[in-house]
Every structure is written in structure tokens, then in C-alpha cells.
Design a protein around this motif. Structure first.
Motif, short mmCIF file in Angstrom:
data_model
loop_
_atom_site.label_atom_id
_atom_site.label_comp_id
_atom_site.label_asym_id
_atom_site.label_seq_id
_atom_site.Cartn_x
_atom_site.Cartn_y
_atom_site.Cartn_z
N GLU A 7 0.87 -1.20 0.00
CA GLU A 7 0.00 0.00 0.00
C GLU A 7 0.90 1.23 0.00
O GLU A 7 1.77 1.37 0.85
N GLU A 9 -0.12 4.51 0.18
CA GLU A 9 -0.53 5.66 1.01
C GLU A 9 0.05 5.44 2.41
O GLU A 9 -0.37 4.52 3.11
N GLY A 53 -3.50 0.55 -7.19
CA GLY A 53 -2.78 1.71 -7.69
C GLY A 53 -1.47 1.90 -6.94
O GLY A 53 -1.45 2.41 -5.84
CA CA Z 1 -2.57 3.50 -4.10
#
Ligand code: CA
Length: 221
Positions: A7, A9, A53
């Protein structure tokens, strides 16, 4: 049980790592697709949380590479909200489950627990071996119905053996599945944990298979 979170973020990633660690898992956190792919291919995980993403290599490509390499660990994909095409693509690439952002951490943990349980062939999150009962939801362990207090590492070891009841688990496998990659691993500590668990739950609960490892048997089975 050991989990990989990929991840990018930082706040979400760190928050997930802390939550999962508090829930009794050993957790590695990776923040890009290249590093995440490397870890998944080279370390031993019981489940992976994969954001789609990602920098460097996107999540779908990472998942596709793992599956082509023959890696079978369960993967839960995190998708953007309403990203139905992401969900379809994720499942097609070999994801076992998905969750759209934003999500409740409790739901993520519950889904992950179910994936791990199914992957190890257990139907219920209440695992038993003789008089010993381990509830993977609450993290509680009881002996003949009475609560037994285990340290975090003792719990991780017992949980791994209970998820693989009846199988011989080597010391190396235990080390790979109860520590994260930053932990200073020492195979002698496994013996120490086993001794402590036997003191708390009874000598017979874990058998030592000489030269091979440990096995947790169900005396009633
Ligand atoms: Ca992402």
C-alpha cells in the motif's frame, strides 16, 4: 500467521500494519509494486493485502506475476471506490477477495481471517485441539474453558500450528510465519516458545518430531 501489505498511502499502510499486528499477525509493509512483488516472491506469507494503484509496478501486474510464478497465497485486493472494472480485473488476475476504499478496518480483518482460514482448510475461526481452543476472532485461548494468557509470540506460534493441525511444521517454517522481516530471528527462541506453551497448555499439546519439527495433534481425532 504472517501478512504482506502492499500500500503506497503512508498513513493507511502504517495504520493497517499496526491494526494487523495488534490482531496477532506478523506484518511486512511495502510501499511500491516492485518491492512488494519481490517480498511476495521471496518471503513466506499466509495472506497478502494488495492495493491496485501502486508506484513502479501496478497491483494487477504484481498479482499476475505472482500467480504465473505459481504462488498460491490468498490475496485481498484494495480497489478505488466504485471501481467495478478493477474488481473484475483483480479477480481475473487471481485475487481471492476485494474491498473498495474507503473501508472499515474491522471488515478488512474479518475478510483476511476468512481467507487465511479457507487457505488452511479450516471451516471455523474457532480452532480446537483437545481441550485447547483458539478463537481467531478475539485472539483468546482457553484450556478446558478457562482463559490462558499467552504472549504475542506464543499466540502467533500456537495459531500457526493450530491452523495446520496434524501436519509436521518445521522450525524454519515457524520462523518464516511468525516473524516479520525486520525481526531479529533466532531459531532457538522457537524451542523456548514451545516450552512455555507446553507449560501453559499441557505437555502433550505440541509434539516434537525429531529432526523435522513440531506437530499439533488432536487427541480426540
Ligand atoms: Ca494507491
Amino acid at each position: 500467521m504472517r501478512i504482506l501489505i502492499v500500500e503506497d498511502e503512508p498513513t493507511l499502510g502504517q495504520q493497517l500494519k499496526t491494526t494487523m499486528e495488534n490482531a496477532g499477525y506478523a506484518v511486512d509493509l511495502s510501499t511500491d509494486g516492485e518491492d512488494g512483488h519481490f517480498l511476495g516472491s521471496n518471503e513466506s506469507y499466509d495472506a497478502v493485502i494488495l492495493d491496485l494503484g501502486l508506484p513502479k509496478v501496478d497491483g494487477l501486474t504484481v498479482l499476475d506475476r505472482w500467480r504465473k510464478e505459481g504462488l498460491k497465497f490468498p490475496v485481498l485486493v484494495l480497489t478505488a471506490r466504485d471501481g467495478w472494472s478493477d474488481k473484475v480485473a483483480g479477480l481475473d488476475a487471481g485475487a481471492d477477495d476485494y474491498l473498495a476504499k474507503p473501508f472499515q478496518t474491522e471488515e478488512l480483518i474479518a475478510r483476511l481471517r476468512a481467507l487465511i482460514r479457507r487457505a488452511s482448510g479450516n471451516a471455523s475461526s474457532e480452532l480446537t485441539a483437545g481441550a485447547v481452543r483458539l478463537d481467531a476472532r478475539s485472539g483468546r485461548v482457553t484450556l478446558d474453558g478457562s482463559p490462558v494468557k499467552l504472549t504475542a509470540q506464543e499466540y502467533k506460534l500456537l495459531s500457526y500450528l493450530m491452523h495446520h493441525k496434524g501436519k509436521v511444521v518445521s522450525r524454519t517454517e515457524l520462523i518464516e510465519h511468525i516473524y516479520d522481516q525486520d525481526f531479529d530471528r533466532d531459531s532457538n527462541t522457537i524451542e523456548v516458545f514451545v516450552t512455555r506453551i507446553r507449560k501453559k497448555l499441557g505437555q502433550e499439546v505440541i509434539s516434537t518430531i525429531r529432526g523435522l519439527g513440531y506437530s499439533l495433534e488432536d487427541p480426540q481425532a
